[in-house]
Design a protein around this motif. Structure first.
Motif, short mmCIF file in Angstrom:
data_model
loop_
_atom_site.label_atom_id
_atom_site.label_comp_id
_atom_site.label_asym_id
_atom_site.label_seq_id
_atom_site.Cartn_x
_atom_site.Cartn_y
_atom_site.Cartn_z
N GLU A 141 22.69 52.62 43.88
CA GLU A 141 23.77 53.51 44.32
C GLU A 141 24.99 53.27 43.44
N THR A 142 25.94 54.19 43.49
CA THR A 142 27.14 54.04 42.68
C THR A 142 27.87 52.75 43.03
N ALA A 143 28.29 52.03 42.01
CA ALA A 143 29.02 50.78 42.21
C ALA A 143 30.46 50.95 41.75
N GLY A 144 31.40 50.47 42.58
CA GLY A 144 32.82 50.49 42.23
C GLY A 144 33.36 49.08 42.27
N MET A 145 34.14 48.71 41.27
CA MET A 145 34.62 47.33 41.21
C MET A 145 35.95 47.26 40.49
N LEU A 146 36.78 46.29 40.90
CA LEU A 146 37.99 45.96 40.17
C LEU A 146 37.69 44.84 39.21
N LEU A 147 38.13 44.98 37.97
CA LEU A 147 38.04 43.92 36.98
C LEU A 147 39.41 43.28 36.81
N LEU A 148 39.45 41.96 36.92
CA LEU A 148 40.69 41.20 36.81
C LEU A 148 40.56 40.23 35.65
N ALA A 149 41.46 40.31 34.68
CA ALA A 149 41.42 39.42 33.54
C ALA A 149 42.82 38.85 33.30
N GLY A 150 42.87 37.68 32.72
CA GLY A 150 44.16 37.05 32.42
C GLY A 150 43.95 35.68 31.83
N ASN A 151 45.06 35.00 31.56
CA ASN A 151 45.02 33.66 30.99
C ASN A 151 45.56 32.66 32.01
N ALA A 152 44.77 31.64 32.29
CA ALA A 152 45.15 30.65 33.29
C ALA A 152 46.50 30.01 32.95
N ILE A 153 47.35 29.85 33.97
CA ILE A 153 48.65 29.22 33.79
C ILE A 153 48.52 27.71 33.78
N GLY A 154 47.63 27.18 34.61
CA GLY A 154 47.34 25.76 34.58
C GLY A 154 48.42 24.87 35.18
#
Length: 281
Positions: free
Chosen positions: A235-248
Motif C-alpha cells: 500500500e502507499t507509504a508516507g513518511m517524514l525524513l529527518l536529517a541533521g548533524n548531531a550537536i553532541g
C-alpha cells in the motif's frame, strides 16, 4: 537501509487535552539534534479542539507541519499566523517565547499534523527568538520516477533533481521532507552528508532489507553511511525524513525548557515566572 534503532510512538496528551502520538528521547539523545516528534491525527474534534493555550519555551526549536486542517499561531513577538494544510512553521525559541497554537475554526474536516522539537547548541540558546512560516511560499516537490519528495526544510537532492525547501537555517543543519511511495515502489536517497538520519512512518508499511516489515507509527534511526533504499509494501507509504548533524551536548529538559544544566532550567523557570518572556497581546 540499515536500521540502528526502532522507536514506537506512544499515546500521550498535551496542551488542553490534545491526543497525540509521541516519540521522544531527551536522555540517550539517539536522534540528536532531534528531541521529539508529536503526531496529531483525528477526524474527531474532541481529540484536538482544546489546542495548545499560551505556554513558554526556551533553548529549543519547534517545527510544525500540517497535512490536514490547521492551527493559528500567536506569540509575544506579535506574530499571528494561520498554518494550513501543506504548510510549515519554524520557531527558534532562543532565550524565550510565549506562544499558543489553536485549531482553526474553519478547518472542520479533521486534523493531521506534526510538531518536531530540535535542540539548539549551547551558544545559541540565549539568542533572540526567530519565527518563519511558509504561508506565502511554494514548496518544491522532487521525484525520482517512483516517489514524491515534498520539501519542508533544508536542501534536498532526490534522483536527478535538487531544490531548497521554503524554510532554511534550522539548528544543526536540520532538513525535513515528506516522502510518498506508491505500493511496491522502491526508492533511494543519499543522505551521507549528515550524521543523523531518521524516518517516521505515518502511513502504510515498509519492507526491511533484512526481512520483515515496519508499520505506521514507528520511528527508525538509520545509518546515514549505508545506502538508504526504501521499499513500500502493498500500500502507499508516507513518511517524514529527518536529517541533521548531531550537536553532541548534554541536555537537561523540564517541560517546555531545554537547556544544558539544571541551573539553567531553574533560571528559565524564574525568568518566565517574573514576566521576562513577555506575554501574548
Amino acid at each position: 537501509m540499515k536500521v540502528i534503532q526502532q522507536l514506537r510512538a506512544m499515546p500521550s496528551r498535551d496542551g488542553d487535552g490534545v491526543n497525540i502520538m509521541r516519540v521522544a528521547d531527551f536522555q540517550r539523545l539517539a536522534l540528536d539534534p532531534y528531541l521529539m516528534l508529536d503526531e496529531i491525527r483525528s477526524d474527531d474534534a474532541k481529540d484536538y479542539i482544546g489546542g495548545f493555550p499560551a505556554h513558554p519555551h526556551r533553548g529549543m526549536e519547534t517545527f510544525t507541519y500540517i497535512r490536514k486542517g490547521g492551527f493559528e499561531h500567536r506569540d509575544q513577538l506579535g506574530n499571528v499566523r494561520a498554518i494550513r494544510a501543506g504548510k510549515v512553521q519554524w520557531m527558534s525559541t532562543g532565550r524565550g517565547v510565549v506562544h499558543s497554537e489553536m485549531p482553526l475554526a474553519d478547518a472542520d474536516s479533521g486534523l493531521h499534523g506534526f510538531q518536531i522539537w530540535l535542540n539548539m547548541p549551547a551558544k545559541d540558546k540565549m539568542r533572540h527568538p526567530q519565527y518563519q512560516d511558509s504561508g506565502n511560499s511554494e514548496h518544491a516537490t522532487l521525484s525520482d520516477g517512483n516517489g514524491q519528495l515534498y520539501l519542508l526544510a533544508g536542501h534536498w537532492q532526490y534522483g536527478s533533481e535538487s531544490a531548497d525547501a521554503p524554510l532554511m537555517g534550522l539548528a544543526a543543519n536540520g532538513a525535513i521532507a515528506d516522502l510518498t511511495l506508491p505500493a511496491g515502489a522502491i526508492s533511494q536517497l543519499d543522505l551521507s552528508q549528515y550524521s543523523t538520519v531518521a524516518l517516521y512512518l505515518y502511513q502504510g508499511r515498509l519492507q526491511l532489507s533484512g526481512g520483515g516489515e515496519v508499520d505506521a507509527g514507528n520511528m527508525l534511526l538509520l545509518d546515514p553511511k549505508a545506502p538508504l533504499q526504501l521499499h513500500a509494501a502493498d500500500e502507499t507509504a508516507g513518511m517524514l525524513l529527518l536529517a541533521g548533524n548531531a550537536i553532541g551536548e548534554k541536555v537537561v529538559q523540564m517541560g517546555p525548557f531545554v537547556m544544558n544544566t539544571q541551573a539553567e532550567i531553574m533560571q528559565a523557570i524564574s525568568d518566565y515566572q517574573s514576566g521576562q518572556f513577555g506575554e501574548i497581546v
